[in-house]
Design an enzyme around this catalytic site. Sequence first.
Site, short mmCIF file in Angstrom:
data_model
loop_
_atom_site.label_atom_id
_atom_site.label_comp_id
_atom_site.label_asym_id
_atom_site.label_seq_id
_atom_site.Cartn_x
_atom_site.Cartn_y
_atom_site.Cartn_z
N GLY A 1 29.08 32.23 45.23
CA GLY A 1 30.43 31.66 45.31
C GLY A 1 31.32 32.20 44.21
CB ALA A 2 33.07 31.90 41.58
CG HIS B 1 35.09 38.52 42.59
ND1 HIS B 1 34.61 39.72 43.06
CD2 HIS B 1 34.09 37.99 41.84
CE1 HIS B 1 33.40 39.92 42.60
NE2 HIS B 1 33.05 38.87 41.86
CD GLN B 2 40.61 40.71 47.01
OE1 GLN B 2 40.29 41.44 47.95
NE2 GLN B 2 41.23 39.55 47.20
CG HIS C 1 31.86 37.98 46.01
ND1 HIS C 1 32.45 37.31 44.97
CD2 HIS C 1 30.53 38.02 45.71
CE1 HIS C 1 31.53 36.96 44.08
NE2 HIS C 1 30.36 37.37 44.50
CD GLU D 1 25.93 51.53 43.31
OE1 GLU D 1 26.81 51.98 42.54
OE2 GLU D 1 25.28 52.25 44.08
CG MET E 1 36.77 42.73 40.49
SD MET E 1 37.43 42.62 42.15
CE MET E 1 38.99 43.45 41.89
CB SER F 1 31.59 34.63 39.83
OG SER F 1 31.38 35.20 41.10
NE ARG F 2 27.37 35.46 34.78
CZ ARG F 2 26.52 34.47 34.53
NH1 ARG F 2 26.84 33.55 33.67
NH2 ARG F 2 25.37 34.39 35.17
#
Length: 283
Positions: free
Chosen positions: A31-32, A34-35, A37, A151, A187, A189-190
């Site tokens: 989750g969280a 971003h682009q 993902h 990666e 990018m 999530s953190r």
Amino acid sequence: MLVYQEKTQIKAELDLRKAKGQVIGFVPTMGALHQGHLALVKQALISNDTVVVSIFVNPTQFNNASDLEKYPRTFDSDIALLESLNEDRIMVYTPSVDDIYEGNLRSQKFDFDGLEREMEGKYRPGHFDGVATVVKRFFEIVNPDNAYFGEKDFQQLAIIKQMVKKYDIPVTIIGCKIHRESDGLAMSSRNARLTSEQRNAAPLIYTVLKKAKQEFASKSANELVKWVEEQFKGHGILELEYFIIADEKSLRPIRNKTGKRRYRAFIAVYADDIRLIDNIALN
Ligand code: PAF
């Protein structure tokens, strides 16, 4: 877009689709979103009929309780981001801990021929047992034809490939390029947890990786490690945990380069308690 919380339900729907000959893609996430993902999901949509996106913050891969507690959870905006793709071929699976672990919140112990002992494995003991346990479980539930991993977590990708080989799991693992912000920060999530001061400092991580790549042909691995350590010495905001130049296959740190091997630089940096990782191919 269909959202499932229970494995029995998503499995039943996937079995129907498989019986009709559909090809199933899988993008596991915590989750969280971003682009980065979304890029995985878009890539999966190209060559699969249905794409399953799991959203599950997996407790067993956190070696630090406060990291698990603080991990960003943004379910509503995750769903909105996936909805923005306007694709009814996406299925979301957001299980409870119990749906995955069935009352036994433990990792299986794995041996990935040493891959699990380097870098992240050294600094986050038990991390890869947790990752492999949950991914193996997801593969059993979703039974995908193709699964997509970024990666940025290069060691995780190598370990999942090894797991699939070792356990003869019939899925093709596809590694996808690192997605970066315009200033180069990978990018993650953190990143959402960074203060503006930390966020402004964080692009240094990619800057040193790029410089290391430029200098790789003319400098020894030792010289590069020393140079990178210098860049973070007394930095004040970013603290270097490790910078390692490793053989891309074995992931073992190297002392000397030989012409035929492929090498990659790996880095882990703390901004306060927020841990950021990145890597770059060197040759
Ligand atoms: O890379 C991640 O987000 C996680 O490690 C994964 C693969 C979803 C397993 O929890």
